[in-house]
Write an enzyme that holds these catalytic residues in place. Structure first.
Site, short mmCIF file in Angstrom:
data_model
loop_
_atom_site.label_atom_id
_atom_site.label_comp_id
_atom_site.label_asym_id
_atom_site.label_seq_id
_atom_site.Cartn_x
_atom_site.Cartn_y
_atom_site.Cartn_z
N GLU A 1 0.84 -1.19 0.00
CA GLU A 1 0.00 0.00 0.00
C GLU A 1 0.88 1.25 0.00
OE1 GLU A 1 -3.71 1.75 2.71
OE2 GLU A 1 -2.16 0.52 3.65
N LYS B 1 -10.04 0.67 -1.51
CA LYS B 1 -10.12 0.49 -0.07
C LYS B 1 -11.49 0.97 0.39
CE LYS B 1 -7.22 1.25 4.05
NZ LYS B 1 -5.95 1.86 4.51
N CYS C 1 -5.09 -3.30 3.35
CA CYS C 1 -4.73 -3.04 4.74
C CYS C 1 -5.90 -3.14 5.72
CB CYS C 1 -4.04 -1.67 4.82
SG CYS C 1 -3.09 -1.41 6.35
#
Length: 510
Positions: A265, A340, A374
């Site tokens: 990321e 995300k 993440c």
């Protein structure tokens, strides 16, 4: 039960076995007089499909038999009869190009029961289905004890009682224990089967190794090699220098014939150094301007090095809103986007970043994959939805500054592998970035996780990088092991979910 067994052998059925076969059938079907195959019918079966007709002998004597044909299964109605399946007992329904092995008959003589010979016959059928790449096995299973309960139970209630062990049915219990699942009740299936009330249970076994024939000159890989890039944060003078480093890693993992390269990321965060004089929310938007060009360069690298590249994530502006997104750049030249969904409090507060809305799996030449960036890996609902869509490998590009932040991602990612019977690969950045605000330090240990069962490492870790060291991590993952786990694992997290009392689903976008 026979004692003093010298040998047990499995043979293809021949006409020289017919006399013993006839005697065995008369004994096995004593409740249905005259229900045995005539010699011309057995000859027809052997001529049409010799591999499907097997017998088992104990000390040279015929102890049991399994007869079968291949069918174009979809051409038959769900409510078929035994007469339909066999073509009025001629077996003209056998189709050499059929996709399902249909069981015509299977039995073990009484004196040989208790030796698990029936299991050997069923195992042979399964191996044959796998060898010939058939979708599975099906047959109409008799329920010979049903007549004892017909006055009080419907066939459906009877089967449910058998499954709950409230009623013992030697035939149905045996079939269920051999991984066959009841799919429906067949009414009027076998004429003259009074003990079953002429009902049968359609039992099916799915071949988890079945591959639908493709017209394309390509096959999906079974063993997939993953290349994880544990990226060192350092300052670069421009985009060209950063992409030189990225290409170096792509070259390195492709030299090991990796199928995927996974970047972390915000691996491109060093390019914010030129705008460090701006507020963080403006600097990140300046970084977002590089994203289209980086995606284009990664797509070119994917083609050049014959590898699928997962670009980690980068800031991206869509309709004036700032997102955290990444791309799968496939070696066939196509690209697909992921985003995300859950931004961290810091991303929202410091950068003004928005959470995305789209969650989906991606088809690749190495199976179906998912990507969660993440923080998203810490929400189990997301990976469960991807698993229900058939995900084999979950990739998690991450960025964590402290060990406790890393531990959240690491342990949640490993839990996702167990919960969803999939592989999970995580890759992060290491090192320091002193001239970029809000990106000071990084902590990472890239890893590949597996479910925890006998076919996998006992601790569920397939491979792990050295903590806080720039390096690549190469690991092979076997997709067939996931199929085995789903069917035969010590526990079956996906199959055993109580979907009768809870569900996890995506909502339609508003």
């Amino acid at each position: 039960m026979i004692k003093n067994i010298e040998n047990i052998e499995l043979h293809y059925l021949t006409l020289t076995d017919y006399k013993q076969l006839k005697e065995a059938m008369i004994q096995a079907y004593s409740s249905m007089p005259g229900s045995y195959w005539r010699e011309n019918q057995i000859k027809s079966l052997i001529d049409k499909f010799p591999e499907g007709q097997v017998i088992i002998k104990v000390n040279g004597e015929l102890a049991g038999c399994a007869l079968s044909i291949k069918l174009d299964y979809d051409s038959f109605d769900d409510q078929h009869t035994y007469e339909d399946i066999t073509g009025n007992y001629t077996f003209d329904t056998h189709d050499e190009n059929g996709d399902v092995l249909y069981g015509i008959d299977v039995f073990i003589k009484k004196e040989y029961r208790g030796l698990r010979l029936g299991r050997r016959l069923y195992d042979y059928r399964k191996e044959l289905a796998e060898k010939q790449n058939l979708r599975g096995i099906a047959f109409g299973g008799r329920i010979p004890n049903y007549h004892k309960y017909a006055a009080t139970l419907s066939p459906k209630e009877y089967i449910e009682s058998v499954k709950r062990k409230e009623i013992h049915d030697p035939v149905l219990n045996f079939q269920i224990s051999n991984d066959f699942h009841p799919s429906k009740i067949l009414k009027g299936y076998l004429e003259g089967d009074e003990n079953s009330g002429e009902f049968a249970v359609l039992l099916e076994w799915d071949n988890i190794y079945y591959e639908k024939k493709s017209k394309k000159a390509a096959t999906k890989k079974k063993v997939v090699r993953l290349g994880l890039i544990q990226w060192q944060m350092r300052l670069y003078k421009d985009l060209e220098e950063l992409m030189q480093q990225a290409e170096y890693f792509v070259d390195a993992v492709s030299a090991y014939r990796s199928d995927f390269a996974l970047f972390p990321e915000f691996f491109n965060a060093p390019l914010m150094a030129d705008n460090n004089h701006l507020p963080e929310s403006e600097a990140i938007r300046e970084l977002a301007k590089y994203t289209p060009e980086i995606v284009q360069k990664f797509s070119e690298l994917a083609i050049t090095y014959n590898i699928n590249i997962i670009t980690g994530s980068m800031p991206e502006i869509k309709d004036e809103l700032l997102y955290n997104a990444g791309y799968i750049c496939k070696r066939d030249g196509s690209t697909e986007r992921y985003e995300k969904l859950h931004v961290t409090p810091d991303e929202a507060k410091v950068w003004g970043m928005q959470g995305g809305n789209e969650l989906k799996t991606f088809d690749t030449d190495c199976g179906k994959i998912g990507v969660l960036i993440c923080y998203d890996s810490e929400f189990p609902e997301l990976s469960r939805i991807l698993a229900e869509e058939g995900m084999d490998i979950l990739f998690v590009p991450f960025l964590t500054d402290t060990q406790n932040g890393y531990s959240r991602v690491r342990h949640c990612a490993q839990a996702r592998a167990i919960e969803n019977e999939c592989y999970v690969a995580i890759a992060g950045s290491v090192g320091n970035l002193p001239k970029v605000n809000n990106m000071d330090i990084q902590y990472a240990q890239s890893m590949v996780f597996t479910p925890c069962d006998f076919s996998f490492p006992a601790n569920g870790i397939k491979a792990e990088a050295t903590t806080n060291t720039e390096m690549i991590l190469i690991a092979d993952v076997d997709l067939d092991l996931l199929k085995d786990l789903n069917q035969f694992g010590s526990v079956r997290n996906l199959k055993d979910r109580r979907t009768d009392i809870f569900e996890v689903r995506k909502l339609l976008k508003k």
